[in-house]
Design an enzyme around this catalytic site. Sequence first.
Site, PDB file in Angstrom:
ATOM      1  N   ARG A  16      45.617  55.520  33.018  1.00  0.00           N
ATOM      2  CA  ARG A  16      45.179  56.610  31.259  1.00  0.00           C
ATOM      3  C   ARG A  16      43.908  56.279  30.980  1.00  0.00           C
ATOM      4  O   ARG A  16      42.690  55.792  31.224  1.00  0.00           O
ATOM      5  CB  ARG A  16      46.488  55.858  30.423  1.00  0.00           C
ATOM      6  N   ASP A  37      44.478  49.407  38.494  1.00  0.00           N
ATOM      7  CA  ASP A  37      44.629  49.534  37.423  1.00  0.00           C
ATOM      8  C   ASP A  37      46.092  48.299  38.032  1.00  0.00           C
ATOM      9  O   ASP A  37      46.368  48.173  38.956  1.00  0.00           O
ATOM     10  CB  ASP A  37      45.360  50.306  36.196  1.00  0.00           C
ATOM     11  N   VAL A  59      42.139  42.956  37.662  1.00  0.00           N
ATOM     12  CA  VAL A  59      40.836  42.655  37.570  1.00  0.00           C
ATOM     13  C   VAL A  59      39.852  41.295  37.412  1.00  0.00           C
ATOM     14  O   VAL A  59      39.390  40.368  37.710  1.00  0.00           O
ATOM     15  CB  VAL A  59      40.080  43.541  36.936  1.00  0.00           C
ATOM     16  N   TYR A 148      36.360  40.611  21.458  1.00  0.00           N
ATOM     17  CA  TYR A 148      35.934  42.009  22.593  1.00  0.00           C
ATOM     18  C   TYR A 148      34.335  42.210  22.493  1.00  0.00           C
ATOM     19  O   TYR A 148      34.047  42.096  23.126  1.00  0.00           O
ATOM     20  CB  TYR A 148      37.310  42.457  21.966  1.00  0.00           C
ATOM     21  N   THR A 183      41.953  57.079  22.088  1.00  0.00           N
ATOM     22  CA  THR A 183      42.575  56.295  23.467  1.00  0.00           C
ATOM     23  C   THR A 183      43.885  55.547  23.262  1.00  0.00           C
ATOM     24  O   THR A 183      42.870  55.400  21.362  1.00  0.00           O
ATOM     25  CB  THR A 183      41.543  56.024  24.904  1.00  0.00           C
TER      26      THR A 183
END
Length: 256
Positions: A16, A37, A59, A148, A183
């Site tokens: 996505r 994903d 990942v 982050y 998103t």
Amino acid sequence: MGKLDGRVVLVTGAARGQGEQEARLFRAEGAEVVLADVLDEQGEALAEEIGALYLSLDVGDEEQWRAAVGAAKRAYGHLDGLVNNAGILRFNSLVDTPLDEFMQVLRVNQVGCFLGIKTVGPELEDGGTIVNTASYTGLTGMAGVGTYAATKHAVLGLTRVAALELAPRGIRVNAMCPGAIDTAMSNPSLLDPDADQEGTAKALDGLYRKLVPLGRIGRPEEVARLALFLTSEDSSYVTGQPFVIDGGWLAGVSVI
Ligand code: NAD
């Protein structure tokens, strides 16, 4: 003629958002695309729609990376490109961030990018490309997203060193630094069927009108076009660099 004819590119977090748009655009430009994903149902449906291969890949897991690279090469014979796109975001002040949360974000955003470079780099054809997805917050601070931001700063460090180490094989490594992109990451209400979508969209619209010089949030399709530039021959003399795509947000502040 597509810009990626004959190339095989693996995109992580491709089910996505920005990864999806990158997969769609790369496919339209002639690449064989491997979508990876943890959202298997969505990823498989997209792969079927665009004629690509879907692989389940967390990942943060080195074994799964090795298996994914093996499966991609068995399917298409070679690998020419990687887009390290998978990422997660958590909102918290640094002093309130539990260590578990810090490590969770680090595992996906930073370790995931490192493992992508480590596992895919040696398997890429000479002249291949790696595009790492950093962030606006890889270049500056932003209160409330310290973990982050730390991982995205690290992604830029990985990008620069990988570019130096892989340059002898003609492999180019660059990073994208998106600002706010429309998103589920920047607007989690998109994933909530009970959320007031219209109200949220209106509030965010007002926010970005004030914050961003171009007066709007970015679209994932716009980031995909930058990823295409960095993956294609159009950027043949470009390596080791961060590319900001943020509607002018990082340019500075306005007092008028
Ligand atoms: P998104 O949440 O829609 O997409 C992220 C994708 O990564 C999802 O498909 C998710 O399932 C996948 N993912 C999460 N954990 C994973 C894991 N362990 N293994 C494999 N896949 C995993 O958000 P997006 O905006 O499309 O994010 C794409 C990238 O862009 C991320 O790296 C993000 O940090 C970065 N970014 C986003 C924005 C923004 O405003 N949306 C801004 C700057 C940078």
